[in-house]
Design a protein around this motif. Structure first.
Motif, PDB file in Angstrom:
ATOM      1  N   SER A 159       0.917  -1.207  -0.096  1.00 25.99           N
ATOM      2  CA  SER A 159      -0.242   0.096   0.187  1.00 25.99           C
ATOM      3  C   SER A 159       0.844   1.289  -0.301  1.00 25.99           C
ATOM      4  CB  SER A 159      -0.839  -0.068   1.371  1.00 25.99           C
ATOM      5  OG  SER A 159      -0.284   0.302   2.144  1.00 25.99           O
ATOM      6  N   LEU A 160       0.078   2.014   0.093  1.00 18.58           N
ATOM      7  CA  LEU A 160       1.337   4.083   0.469  1.00 18.58           C
ATOM      8  C   LEU A 160       1.987   3.528   1.328  1.00 18.58           C
ATOM      9  CD1 LEU A 160       1.622   6.662  -0.774  1.00 18.58           C
ATOM     10  CD2 LEU A 160      -0.551   7.603   0.725  1.00 18.58           C
ATOM     11  N   THR A 161       2.297   3.048   1.904  1.00 19.41           N
ATOM     12  CA  THR A 161       2.770   3.274   3.769  1.00 19.41           C
ATOM     13  C   THR A 161       3.849   1.809   3.903  1.00 19.41           C
ATOM     14  OG1 THR A 161       0.650   1.928   4.503  1.00 19.41           O
ATOM     15  CG2 THR A 161       0.748   4.611   4.846  1.00 19.41           C
ATOM     16  N   LYS A 162       3.372   0.763   2.749  1.00 21.28           N
ATOM     17  CA  LYS A 162       4.168  -0.353   2.764  1.00 21.28           C
ATOM     18  C   LYS A 162       4.046  -1.310   1.684  1.00 21.28           C
ATOM     19  CE  LYS A 162       3.017  -5.340   4.606  1.00 21.28           C
ATOM     20  NZ  LYS A 162       2.700  -6.088   5.446  1.00 21.28           N
ATOM     21  N   GLU A 163       5.905  -1.535   1.346  1.00 25.30           N
ATOM     22  CA  GLU A 163       6.083  -1.550   0.395  1.00 25.30           C
ATOM     23  C   GLU A 163       7.312  -3.024   1.048  1.00 25.30           C
ATOM     24  OE1 GLU A 163      10.232  -0.562  -0.602  1.00 25.30           O
ATOM     25  OE2 GLU A 163       8.996   1.518  -0.535  1.00 25.30           O
ATOM     26  N   ASN A 164       7.794  -4.082  -0.050  1.00 23.50           N
ATOM     27  CA  ASN A 164       7.419  -5.112   0.414  1.00 23.50           C
ATOM     28  C   ASN A 164       9.641  -6.014  -0.474  1.00 23.50           C
ATOM     29  OD1 ASN A 164       6.379  -6.909   1.984  1.00 23.50           O
ATOM     30  ND2 ASN A 164       4.624  -7.344   0.786  1.00 23.50           N
ATOM     31  N   THR A 165      10.243  -6.240   0.233  1.00 23.98           N
ATOM     32  CA  THR A 165      11.920  -6.143  -0.473  1.00 23.98           C
ATOM     33  C   THR A 165      11.836  -8.021  -0.805  1.00 23.98           C
ATOM     34  OG1 THR A 165      12.686  -4.174  -0.289  1.00 23.98           O
ATOM     35  CG2 THR A 165      14.084  -5.207  -1.370  1.00 23.98           C
ATOM     36  N   TYR A 166      12.270  -8.299  -1.529  1.00 22.80           N
ATOM     37  CA  TYR A 166      12.498 -10.025  -1.890  1.00 22.80           C
ATOM     38  C   TYR A 166      14.044  -9.661  -2.471  1.00 22.80           C
ATOM     39  CZ  TYR A 166       7.417 -10.555  -1.293  1.00 22.80           C
ATOM     40  OH  TYR A 166       6.198 -10.594  -0.654  1.00 22.80           O
ATOM     41  N   SER A 167      14.922 -10.785  -2.033  1.00 19.16           N
ATOM     42  CA  SER A 167      16.353 -11.106  -2.052  1.00 19.16           C
ATOM     43  C   SER A 167      16.478 -12.228  -2.763  1.00 19.16           C
ATOM     44  CB  SER A 167      17.094 -10.433  -1.423  1.00 19.16           C
ATOM     45  OG  SER A 167      18.250 -10.228  -1.870  1.00 19.16           O
ATOM     46  N   PHE A 168      17.223 -12.294  -4.418  1.00 17.89           N
ATOM     47  CA  PHE A 168      17.472 -14.186  -4.518  1.00 17.89           C
ATOM     48  C   PHE A 168      18.781 -13.626  -4.911  1.00 17.89           C
ATOM     49  CE2 PHE A 168      12.942 -12.891  -5.294  1.00 17.89           C
ATOM     50  CZ  PHE A 168      12.820 -14.156  -4.465  1.00 17.89           C
ATOM     51  N   ASN A 169      19.848 -15.132  -4.515  1.00 13.21           N
ATOM     52  CA  ASN A 169      21.293 -15.339  -5.366  1.00 13.21           C
ATOM     53  C   ASN A 169      21.365 -16.401  -5.236  1.00 13.21           C
ATOM     54  OD1 ASN A 169      20.912 -16.396  -2.971  1.00 13.21           O
ATOM     55  ND2 ASN A 169      23.260 -15.576  -1.808  1.00 13.21           N
ATOM     56  N   TYR A 170      21.796 -16.644  -6.245  1.00 12.90           N
ATOM     57  CA  TYR A 170      22.491 -17.584  -6.860  1.00 12.90           C
ATOM     58  C   TYR A 170      24.377 -17.511  -7.952  1.00 12.90           C
ATOM     59  CZ  TYR A 170      21.354 -15.822 -11.367  1.00 12.90           C
ATOM     60  OH  TYR A 170      21.035 -14.706 -12.540  1.00 12.90           O
ATOM     61  N   THR A 171      24.464 -18.627  -7.581  1.00 14.78           N
ATOM     62  CA  THR A 171      26.068 -18.714  -8.391  1.00 14.78           C
ATOM     63  C   THR A 171      25.878 -19.328  -9.620  1.00 14.78           C
ATOM     64  OG1 THR A 171      26.997 -19.244  -6.165  1.00 14.78           O
ATOM     65  CG2 THR A 171      28.584 -19.356  -8.196  1.00 14.78           C
ATOM     66  N   SER A 172      26.906 -18.420 -10.709  1.00 15.24           N
ATOM     67  CA  SER A 172      26.809 -18.575 -12.510  1.00 15.24           C
ATOM     68  C   SER A 172      28.508 -19.145 -12.190  1.00 15.24           C
ATOM     69  CB  SER A 172      26.329 -17.009 -13.074  1.00 15.24           C
ATOM     70  OG  SER A 172      26.467 -17.221 -14.281  1.00 15.24           O
ATOM     71  N   GLN A 173      28.382 -20.476 -13.094  1.00 13.70           N
ATOM     72  CA  GLN A 173      29.721 -20.537 -13.536  1.00 13.70           C
ATOM     73  C   GLN A 173      30.276 -20.599 -15.035  1.00 13.70           C
ATOM     74  OE1 GLN A 173      31.630 -22.716 -11.249  1.00 13.70           O
ATOM     75  NE2 GLN A 173      29.739 -22.612 -10.100  1.00 13.70           N
ATOM     76  N   PRO A 174      31.683 -20.145 -15.042  1.00 11.76           N
ATOM     77  CA  PRO A 174      31.759 -20.142 -16.699  1.00 11.76           C
ATOM     78  C   PRO A 174      31.328 -21.275 -17.647  1.00 11.76           C
ATOM     79  CG  PRO A 174      33.487 -20.524 -14.311  1.00 11.76           C
ATOM     80  CD  PRO A 174      32.394 -20.754 -14.010  1.00 11.76           C
ATOM     81  N   GLY A 175      31.025 -20.587 -18.383  1.00 15.77           N
ATOM     82  CA  GLY A 175      30.268 -20.770 -19.370  1.00 15.77           C
ATOM     83  C   GLY A 175      29.258 -21.765 -19.719  1.00 15.77           C
ATOM     84  N   GLN A 176      28.295 -21.735 -18.953  1.00 15.86           N
ATOM     85  CA  GLN A 176      27.071 -21.758 -18.157  1.00 15.86           C
ATOM     86  C   GLN A 176      26.574 -20.238 -17.784  1.00 15.86           C
ATOM     87  OE1 GLN A 176      26.665 -23.924 -14.455  1.00 15.86           O
ATOM     88  NE2 GLN A 176      24.311 -23.435 -14.515  1.00 15.86           N
ATOM     89  N   VAL A 177      25.308 -20.515 -18.509  1.00 17.32           N
ATOM     90  CA  VAL A 177      24.812 -19.156 -18.644  1.00 17.32           C
ATOM     91  C   VAL A 177      22.923 -19.467 -17.923  1.00 17.32           C
ATOM     92  CG1 VAL A 177      23.233 -17.779 -20.217  1.00 17.32           C
ATOM     93  CG2 VAL A 177      25.270 -18.282 -20.935  1.00 17.32           C
ATOM     94  N   ASN A 178      22.633 -18.778 -16.538  1.00 15.46           N
ATOM     95  CA  ASN A 178      21.934 -19.203 -15.985  1.00 15.46           C
ATOM     96  C   ASN A 178      20.720 -18.159 -15.948  1.00 15.46           C
ATOM     97  OD1 ASN A 178      23.916 -20.137 -14.073  1.00 15.46           O
ATOM     98  ND2 ASN A 178      21.498 -21.574 -14.201  1.00 15.46           N
ATOM     99  N   ALA A 179      19.373 -17.881 -16.571  1.00 18.19           N
ATOM    100  CA  ALA A 179      18.656 -16.863 -16.461  1.00 18.19           C
ATOM    101  C   ALA A 179      16.804 -17.271 -15.313  1.00 18.19           C
ATOM    102  CB  ALA A 179      17.970 -17.162 -17.885  1.00 18.19           C
ATOM    103  N   VAL A 180      16.490 -16.083 -15.371  1.00 15.23           N
ATOM    104  CA  VAL A 180      15.284 -15.947 -13.895  1.00 15.23           C
ATOM    105  C   VAL A 180      14.683 -15.478 -14.339  1.00 15.23           C
ATOM    106  CG1 VAL A 180      15.218 -15.349 -11.832  1.00 15.23           C
ATOM    107  CG2 VAL A 180      17.402 -16.083 -12.047  1.00 15.23           C
TER     108      VAL A 180
END
Length: 847
Positions: free
Chosen positions: A53-74
């Motif tokens: 709402s006007l007075t409330k916001e939510n934040t989410y954080s996600f992390n992952y590891t990307s290896q050389p030669g590998q393409v990861n998409a979210v």
């Protein structure tokens, strides 16, 4: 008492003054967020619900590891039950290389200010690839969900990793997309692949979709309103194909000069893919009108209708033909057409050898000492008794006869015949100079219509050649400029909906997107030039015979006037030039480039047929080309406004019928029927004399049969056009010309055989070859691998794979075969009356 109001005002302001003078406390800073703390509690593939709402916001954080030669998409999926467009849910995604944001409901604009809102939105985030230098790379994705709604807005959030994000060569991949849930994938060029074709298929024609190829850069343009901002793109119903050229082919080929334009035009080459990879983006349109669907939708569909706008797609990326292999079909095609030149040279050699042998044997007759070949009597062994009805007798006592003088003067001959009563004609000598008497005879012979000075007539027909050369130059310059502009716009903007190629068989060269469709027109040019050489050879031989004062050349056979033949050869060459120009960027706006010269070819063929037996009264070059100009003008009007304009078809049909009747009258009376104010009175008299007194039997039966059939055919064309109103008006007009040409050629051959004339082996062989070539070429023409009459997306449904040498498609084969068919058609007209070269002109019937 006077100080009481002032005291009261001071008491009232005292609290405000105290508040102003009070010391202020410093503003409290907003608490900072630590994404690392947030990252511990949020997982992939898990649905999170919340209210913002006007007075409330939510934040989410996600992390992952990307290896050389590998393409990861979210991929981030957000759903909101709120339909309030004033207070949408706002989603902002933070990544290492950029920020992506959208709102839910997601709003799309359609035609006529229509709007569509989608409460389910799914977007793929731009991936970051780890390199060998950096080693494993920690990727962090932060999703902020906010809203300005005073009472709050509910939502659901789902973040997932895409398991099949990278496309593989020759491996089909199936997926689903919608307007609010676009898809894109990554493709990387293998080491042994220079160019690829991206083929997309769908069992469903609608909803309309867009396929785009974009360079690796963030953000990716994957929405309806921005997909056209980057790379190349095509609209699609069931098929789409995009050819990407990784390295410019044929650098060392003879055609490398065409690649010089790469500095002026934009073409996707190696410099456009520095990382040797690209994105393939798939977007679903909110409306279908760009793909040929309806412009109007039901009112109830103006809501959230995601389930009705999903589309199942299949994408396959296959290697394209390498440039080093493409020289093979080029060389094979050239060798085949060069065999025609070899055959021409061989025939000339055989002719020269036979001529020398017969000259030694004396079989051509003996010289009379003055340079003329002595001949006894016109060879008429092939004509039955009585076939010279109405012709001039060979007796020197014939009244009014004047043989050709040695200086090429006019030849005057009498019109008497044993089977005609002398009282039927005035026998005064000056009657021979009256055209009305000569041309209105019941039985006409070629000597009656070849009375003018041959040198003047030859110059008259040479104007055909010079006029068509001039027309070609003036017509070609703006056409070439326009198609180069079309190609430039298509290359720079990346809009592949501009040009209607067969994308499944389009081989680029330099800046040319479909070089195979352009090269296949080379047959018209080579065979047109060969026909000019054949005509020039005949012209030289005839000129030598005239210089030798050969009586066969002066008084026997069809008069040799080669101006129209030269014009036909130029028209065939220019047909190839303009067809090639059209195929630089074929579309609705330039398809009439090559049809204009198709009209000229058909018209010149009819004029040449008529000229054969009517050399003195055939149309002048100025009148003929003026008529062609009127036809082209009507064609342009029909293309622009003929499809839905009923009045145009009414006026055109009336003009068509009246023009046919006027031309028929001129042909029937050999040009002696004047069109003026007394036209209707004379027409009534003619009808009375030819039908009422003759009991319905016309005076000139053969001509009447031809003209009745011709008027019926042209009337049928006019009626069909008025009823059906075909969209392709240019092809409709071309059909009228071709049918009239075939009708006249058939009539000519039938009348030739009726007059006991022969078909020599050469024209007979050319007729058979012409029929075979036309049947085969028309088969491939109607395969139609693309069509400008449809939308670009619908046209691509017709696209087909290459069927010849892995380089040429159906339309290319049509070019080869139709060029050969036209060449043999011209040879038919050139050799059709060779049997009459030893027949005197007073024995050759006119029909």
């Amino acid at each position: 008492m006077r100080d009481c109001p002032r005291l009261a005002l001071l008491c009232a302001l005292l609290p405000w003054l105290q508040h102003t003078a009070a010391p202020r406390r410093p503003a409290q800073p907003l608490p900072s967020r630590n994404p690392r703390d947030l990252a511990r509690g949020f997982d992939f593939d898990r649905v999170y619900s919340g209210v913002v709402s006007l007075t409330k916001e939510n934040t989410y954080s996600f992390n992952y590891t990307s290896q050389p030669g590998q393409v990861n998409a979210v991929r981030v999926y957000v759903n909101s039950s709120s339909e309030n467009l004033d207070y949408p849910v706002l989603v902002m995604v933070h990544q290492q290389k950029g920020v992506l944001s959208w709102q839910v409901p997601l709003l799309f604009q359609g035609l006529y200010q229509r709007s569509y809102k989608y409460q389910e939105v799914s977007r793929t985030l731009c991936p970051s690839e780890a390199t060998n230098e950096t080693g494993p790379l920690e990727q962090l994705v932060i999703v902020d969900v906010t809203s300005m709604a005073p009472l709050g807005a509910q939502y659901k959030l789902l973040v997932t990793k895409i398991t099949h994000f990278q496309l593989q060569t020759n491996v089909a991949f199936h997926f689903t997309a919608s307007p609010s849930q676009p898809q894109y994938f990554l493709y990387k060029f293998p080491d042994d692949v220079d160019s690829v074709i991206i083929k997309v298929r769908s069992e469903m024609a609608y909803p309309c979709s867009v396929v785009s190829v974009q360079n690796i850069m963030c953000p990716v343009h994957d929405l309806d309103h921005n997909v056209e901002f980057n790379g190349v793109y095509q609209s699609m119903t069931k098929k789409a194909a995009i050819t990407l050229q990784f390295t410019p082919p044929w650098i060392f080929s003879p055609f490398a000069i065409l690649s010089c334009y790469h500095k002026l035009f934009y073409l996707m080459q190696k410099k456009d893919f520095p990382s040797e990879q690209f994105f393939v983006v798939f977007v679903i349109r909110p409306e279908d009108y760009t793909c040929g669907g309806s412009f109007f939708i039901q009112e109830k569909e103006n809501q959230t209708w995601n389930l009705h706008r999903t589309k199942n797609l299949k994408v396959t990326i296959v290697p394209s033909t390498k440039g080093s292999v493409d020289m093979k079909p080029i060389l094979i095609s050239l060798i085949i057409f060069l065999f025609f030149y070899f055959g021409f040279v061989l025939l000339i050699l055989v002719h020269c050898i036979r001529f020398k042998r017969k000259s030694i044997d004396g079989s051509f007759g003996s010289s009379d000492g003055s340079g003329n070949t002595a001949v006894s009597h016109p060879i008429a062994a092939g004509t039955p008794e009585g076939s010279n009805y109405g012709a001039i007798e060979e007796s020197s006592s014939s009244p009014g006869r004047q043989m050709s003088s040695s200086n090429g003067g006019q030849t005057f001959q009498s019109d008497t015949d044993s089977s005609v009563e002398e009282s039927d004609f005035d026998t005064l000598p000056d009657i021979e100079s009256d055209k009305n008497i000569i041309r209105t005879k019941v039985f006409l012979f070629l000597s009656d219509l070849s009375r003018k000075d041959q040198r003047i007539i030859s110059k008259k027909y040479k104007i055909y050649f010079w006029n068509i050369v001039t027309i070609s130059v003036f017509y070609a310059l703006p056409v070439i400029q326009l198609v180069i502009t079309y190609q430039k716009v298509a290359n720079v903007t990346g809009n592949q909906d501009i040009c209607y190629y067969n994308f499944l068989c389009a081989h680029p060269l330099g800046t040319l997107s479909a070089f195979n469709n352009i090269f296949s027109n080379l047959g018209y040019m080579l065979l047109g030039f060969l026909f000019l050489l054949i005509v020039l050879h005949r012209d030289i031989l005839h000129h030598r015979a005239l210089e030798a004062k050969d009586s066969f050349a002066m008084e026997y056979g069809i008069p040799k006037h080669f101006g129209v033949f030269y014009a036909m050869g130029i028209a065939l060459i220019m047909q190839g030039v303009f067809s090639a120009c059209y195929h630089v960027c074929p579309n609705y706006y330039n398809f009439q480039f090559d049809t204009s010269f198709m009209y000229m070819i058909a018209g010149l063929c009819m004029l040449k047929l008529y000229q054969s037996r009517h050399p003195d009264i055939n149309a002048s070059a100025y009148a003929a080309y003026a008529s062609f100009a009127v036809v082209i003008m009507l064609t342009v009007l029909g293309v622009v406004s003929g499809e839905h304009n009923m009045w145009f078809w009414v006026i055109f049909s009336a003009i068509h019928i009246l023009a046919t009747l006027a031309l028929s009258t001129q042909i029937y009376y050999m040009g002696r029927f004047k069109i003026d104010l007394g036209l209707f009175r004379r027409a009534l008299m003619v009808f009375y004399m030819d039908f009422a007194q003759q009991c319905g039997r016309p005076l000139y039966k053969d001509r009447m049969v031809l003209l009745i059939v011709g008027n019926l055919i042209n009337g049928s064309f006019a009626l069909c056009g008025l009823i059906f109103r075909p969209r392709d008006f240019a092809s409709y007009m071309l059909g009228i010309f071709i049918c009239n040409l075939l009708l006249y050629l058939t009539f000519y051959i039938i009348m030739k055989l009726r007059s006991s004339e022969k078909l020599l082996p050469t024209p007979l062989l050319c007729i058979v070859a012409t029929v075979v070539m036309w049947v085969a070429s028309l088969y491939f023409f109607f395969q139609n691998p693309s069509s400008w009459e449809d939308t670009p997306a619908e046209s691509r449904e017709r696209n087909r794979e290459c069927i010849l040498l892995d380089f040429f498609d159906d339309h290319d084969i049509w070019h080869f075969l139709s060029a050969t068919a036209l060449f043999f058609s011209f040879l038919v007209l050139l050799t059709l009356d060779d049997d009459l070269d030893v027949v005197h002109r007073n024995q050759i019937r006119v029909f």
